[in-house]
Motif scaffolding. Structure first.
Motif, PDB file in Angstrom:
ATOM      1  N   ILE A 225      -3.410  -3.037  -3.786  1.00  0.00           N
ATOM      2  CA  ILE A 225      -3.779  -2.546  -2.469  1.00  0.00           C
ATOM      3  C   ILE A 225      -3.487  -1.045  -2.426  1.00  0.00           C
ATOM      4  O   ILE A 225      -2.466  -0.584  -2.942  1.00  0.00           O
ATOM      5  N   GLU A 226      -4.414  -0.283  -1.899  1.00  0.00           N
ATOM      6  CA  GLU A 226      -4.266   1.165  -1.888  1.00  0.00           C
ATOM      7  C   GLU A 226      -3.437   1.610  -0.681  1.00  0.00           C
ATOM      8  O   GLU A 226      -3.780   1.306   0.463  1.00  0.00           O
ATOM      9  N   VAL A 227      -2.359   2.297  -0.985  1.00  0.00           N
ATOM     10  CA  VAL A 227      -1.497   2.823   0.082  1.00  0.00           C
ATOM     11  C   VAL A 227      -1.932   4.259   0.357  1.00  0.00           C
ATOM     12  O   VAL A 227      -1.712   5.153  -0.463  1.00  0.00           O
ATOM     13  N   LEU A 228      -2.564   4.450   1.511  1.00  0.00           N
ATOM     14  CA  LEU A 228      -3.106   5.764   1.854  1.00  0.00           C
ATOM     15  C   LEU A 228      -2.314   6.375   3.007  1.00  0.00           C
ATOM     16  O   LEU A 228      -1.297   5.814   3.441  1.00  0.00           O
ATOM     17  N   GLU A 229      -2.789   7.483   3.481  1.00  0.00           N
ATOM     18  CA  GLU A 229      -2.076   8.236   4.508  1.00  0.00           C
ATOM     19  C   GLU A 229      -1.807   7.382   5.741  1.00  0.00           C
ATOM     20  O   GLU A 229      -2.693   6.717   6.270  1.00  0.00           O
ATOM     21  N   GLY A 230      -0.542   7.377   6.198  1.00  0.00           N
ATOM     22  CA  GLY A 230      -0.169   6.656   7.411  1.00  0.00           C
ATOM     23  C   GLY A 230       0.057   5.180   7.217  1.00  0.00           C
ATOM     24  O   GLY A 230       0.148   4.422   8.184  1.00  0.00           O
ATOM     25  N   THR A 231       0.152   4.714   5.944  1.00  0.00           N
ATOM     26  CA  THR A 231       0.360   3.282   5.667  1.00  0.00           C
ATOM     27  C   THR A 231       1.455   3.098   4.634  1.00  0.00           C
ATOM     28  O   THR A 231       1.834   4.028   3.922  1.00  0.00           O
ATOM     29  N   LEU A 241      -0.180  -4.713   3.944  1.00  0.00           N
ATOM     30  CA  LEU A 241      -0.196  -3.284   4.226  1.00  0.00           C
ATOM     31  C   LEU A 241       0.029  -3.094   5.722  1.00  0.00           C
ATOM     32  O   LEU A 241      -0.670  -3.711   6.544  1.00  0.00           O
ATOM     33  N   ILE A 242       0.995  -2.239   6.076  1.00  0.00           N
ATOM     34  CA  ILE A 242       1.293  -2.006   7.487  1.00  0.00           C
ATOM     35  C   ILE A 242       1.187  -0.518   7.799  1.00  0.00           C
ATOM     36  O   ILE A 242       1.189   0.325   6.896  1.00  0.00           O
ATOM     37  N   ALA A 243       1.096  -0.230   9.087  1.00  0.00           N
ATOM     38  CA  ALA A 243       1.016   1.163   9.517  1.00  0.00           C
ATOM     39  C   ALA A 243       2.387   1.821   9.393  1.00  0.00           C
ATOM     40  O   ALA A 243       3.421   1.188   9.639  1.00  0.00           O
ATOM     41  N   ASP A 244       2.373   3.087   9.032  1.00  0.00           N
ATOM     42  CA  ASP A 244       3.606   3.866   8.928  1.00  0.00           C
ATOM     43  C   ASP A 244       3.591   5.024   9.913  1.00  0.00           C
ATOM     44  O   ASP A 244       4.494   5.866   9.928  1.00  0.00           O
ATOM     45  N   ALA A 245       2.512   5.070  10.715  1.00  0.00           N
ATOM     46  CA  ALA A 245       2.384   6.133  11.706  1.00  0.00           C
ATOM     47  C   ALA A 245       1.481   5.637  12.822  1.00  0.00           C
ATOM     48  O   ALA A 245       0.758   4.644  12.671  1.00  0.00           O
ATOM     49  N   LYS A 246       1.511   6.332  13.944  1.00  0.00           N
ATOM     50  CA  LYS A 246       0.635   5.982  15.050  1.00  0.00           C
ATOM     51  C   LYS A 246      -0.696   6.696  14.886  1.00  0.00           C
ATOM     52  O   LYS A 246      -0.746   7.869  14.529  1.00  0.00           O
TER      53      LYS A 246
END
Length: 543
Positions: A225-231, A241-246
């Protein structure tokens, strides 16, 4: 009183006395008729012996009184070339014993069939012996192997809506009507919100042949799974995969990104051009001459009027886009470009370009369209939109309701245009292969010449250098062969997949180019496919 006797020991049927002595039966035909009326009617008649019984002979004592014999049923097992199916061929008995279940099992074992035997099918096959005429043959499949079930590749399931999803589900107003410009609350996520679930690849299950050989399954491909900006990956579940930012979630093939979002009512001279690192949502229109550029999705609920939209992700325009012809020679005043899919209500005098799918809900009038995959005009599985005038610069497939207009508006369709690029690559790889072959010949000559020289340290070093060059040359050759095979496969898939599907009518004035073949259509055609067959454009009409 019977004229015959049956010897169970040798399986033969005998006349009790010679016709010359008893005077009966009087002829061979009468004897055959009596046999047919007797309990030995199913036995195999020995016509040669019967003929001799009624021939003129002084030494009739030497004639054999055997007139028929019992033939047991037989079974033969045949296995197909793939070793996945066993066929039982049964020859029914002529007065002899039938094939029993034990006999059939023994025949299967002798043929090496040890797995996949269907007992019900075998018993049903043997039961037909009582229905088939004596001496006849029939066959039935009595054993099946099991093919290996390949594993499934890893899948990615989205767990949240995106702005594009909300566009497809507008807010309902009083009376059941919907407001296409009302998004409701903007789709946002906060840290910890689940975004995407990865379903891991499976190993698959083994199969077997009727001989019991194991057939290995091909495991599915596992993609990370690709971990991209904000995740980020959840601490509790490595596949979540979860959010790391609003922010606003943006869907990607194997992951998601959480973008900052910029919202506008309209984009006009009061807002200026927009260039944003994130997603842009415009609840109104994009006015004449304005530019919107974003790294995330661009969503417009209203119209795009002679503007320029560029996205590194997807673009959705609910109402439509309208441009104008700048001059007869130059392009249009409205440009829409995206790296992912573009969805639009309708388009007129617009240049639209996407690296994925182009989905037009109603119609496209006098546009220049380009897609790496599908161009669909209309909704649903059988779209019935209208594609009129303009040019399709490239696509893999096109599907529309109507193509062209009754007035014969010139409409140019070009698909599979990556064919030319692939052919160039194929030529390049073939030329490289030729150069490698020439170098290999020169290398072999150098080795042969060096082998004749006296043994010296210089010769040894030179031969070692030639050997290293040979290994490098072989590596280049193998890689070039893989590349050549890959290009050939891509060409084959391209030509097989490329087609234009018209679900209602094709009007006159259409020119279609597939790869390097072109054809003009000058009359009306009912629903049909236009595709390539052996390098030539053909039509296949739909029922």
């Amino acid at each position: 009183m019977s004229l015959f006797r049956f010897d169970e020991g040798d399986g033969y049927v005998y006349l009790l006395s010679h016709p010359v002595e008893s005077g009966f039966p009087a002829s061979a035909s009468q004897l055959l008729e009596l046999l047919e009326q007797s309990s030995y009617a199913d036995f195999e008649v020995i016509h040669a012996n019967i003929g001799k019984l009624f021939s003129s002979s002084d030494d009739y004592g030497k004639d054999s009184l055997v007139v028929a014999k019992a033939i047991d049923a037989s079974i033969m097992i045949k296995v197909d070339e793939s070793n996945m199916m066993a066929n039982a061929q049964v020859t029914t008995a002529c007065g002899g014993k039938i094939v029993s279940l034990d006999d059939a099992k023994a025949a299967l074992q002798k043929a090496g069939v040890v797995k996949g035997v269907n007992r019900d099918a075998l018993e049903q096959c043997l039961g037909q012996q009582f229905e088939q005429p004596p001496g006849s043959q029939y066959s039935a499949i009595v054993a099946h192997g099991q093919r290996a079930k390949d594993g499934t590749d890893a899948r990615f399931v989205r767990l949240c809506m995106t702005a594009q999803d909300r566009i497809l589900s507008p807010q309902e107003k009083d009376g059941g009507k919907v407001d296409m410009r009302d998004l409701g609350a903007i789709i946002t996520v906060k840290p910890g919100s689940p975004l995407m679930k990865r379903i891991p690849a499976t190993e698959g299950s083994q199969g077997y042949s009727v001989f019991g050989d194991v057939i290995e399954a091909k495991p599915g491909k596992n993609f990370a799974i690709e971990v991209l900006e904000g995740t980020k990956i959840s601490d509790k579940d490595p596949n979540l995969l979860i959010a790391d930012a609003k922010g606003v979630p943006v869907a990607l093939p194997r992951g998601m990104r959480v973008d900052d979002v910029l919202c506008y009512n309209d984009v006009d001279v009061s807002t200026g051009h927009i260039e944003f690192d994130g997603s842009v949502i415009i609840s109104g229109d994009v006015k004449d001459g304005m530019k919107v550029k974003a790294t995330g999705d661009i969503t417009v609920l209203g119209f795009v009027e002679s503007a320029d939209l560029q996205s590194e992700n997807a673009i959705t325009i609910v109402q439509g886009a309208i441009g104008r012809k700048v001059t007869e020679e130059l392009d249009f005043s409205c440009f829409i470009r995206a790296k992912r899919s573009i969805s639009i209500g309708y388009a007129q005098y617009v240049h639209i370009e996407t690296q994925q799918d182009l989905l037009i809900e109603k119609q496209a009038l006098h546009c220049n369209l380009s897609s790496r995959r599908l161009i669909r005009v209309g909704k649903g599985d059988t779209p019935r939109g209208k594609l009129i005038g303009g040019k399709v610069l490239n696509a893999l497939r096109i599907e529309t309701g109507e193509l062209g207009a009754p007035s014969g508006t010139k409409t140019h369709i070009a698909i599979a245009q990556s064919f030319h690029e692939l052919k160039d690559k194929q030529t390049e790889f073939k030329l490289f292969e030729k150069r490698l072959s020439e170098k290999a010949i020169a290398l072999n000559k150098a080795k042969a010449k060096a082998a004749k020289a006296p043994e010296t340290p210089q010769k040894t070093a030179y031969l070692n250098k030639l050997l290293a060059n040979e290994k490098q040359l072989n590596a280049h050759y193998q890689r070039n062969q893989r590349n050549l095979k890959l290009v050939q496969q891509k060409l084959k898939r391209l030509l097989m997949s490329s087609r234009v599907k018209v679900n209602d009518l094709m009007h006159p004035g259409i020119e279609v180019t597939i790869a390097r073949d072109s054809k003009q259509f000058t009359r009306i055609y009912p629903p049909h496919l236009v595709k390539l067959d052996e390098g030539k454009i053909t039509q296949q009409f739909l029922s």
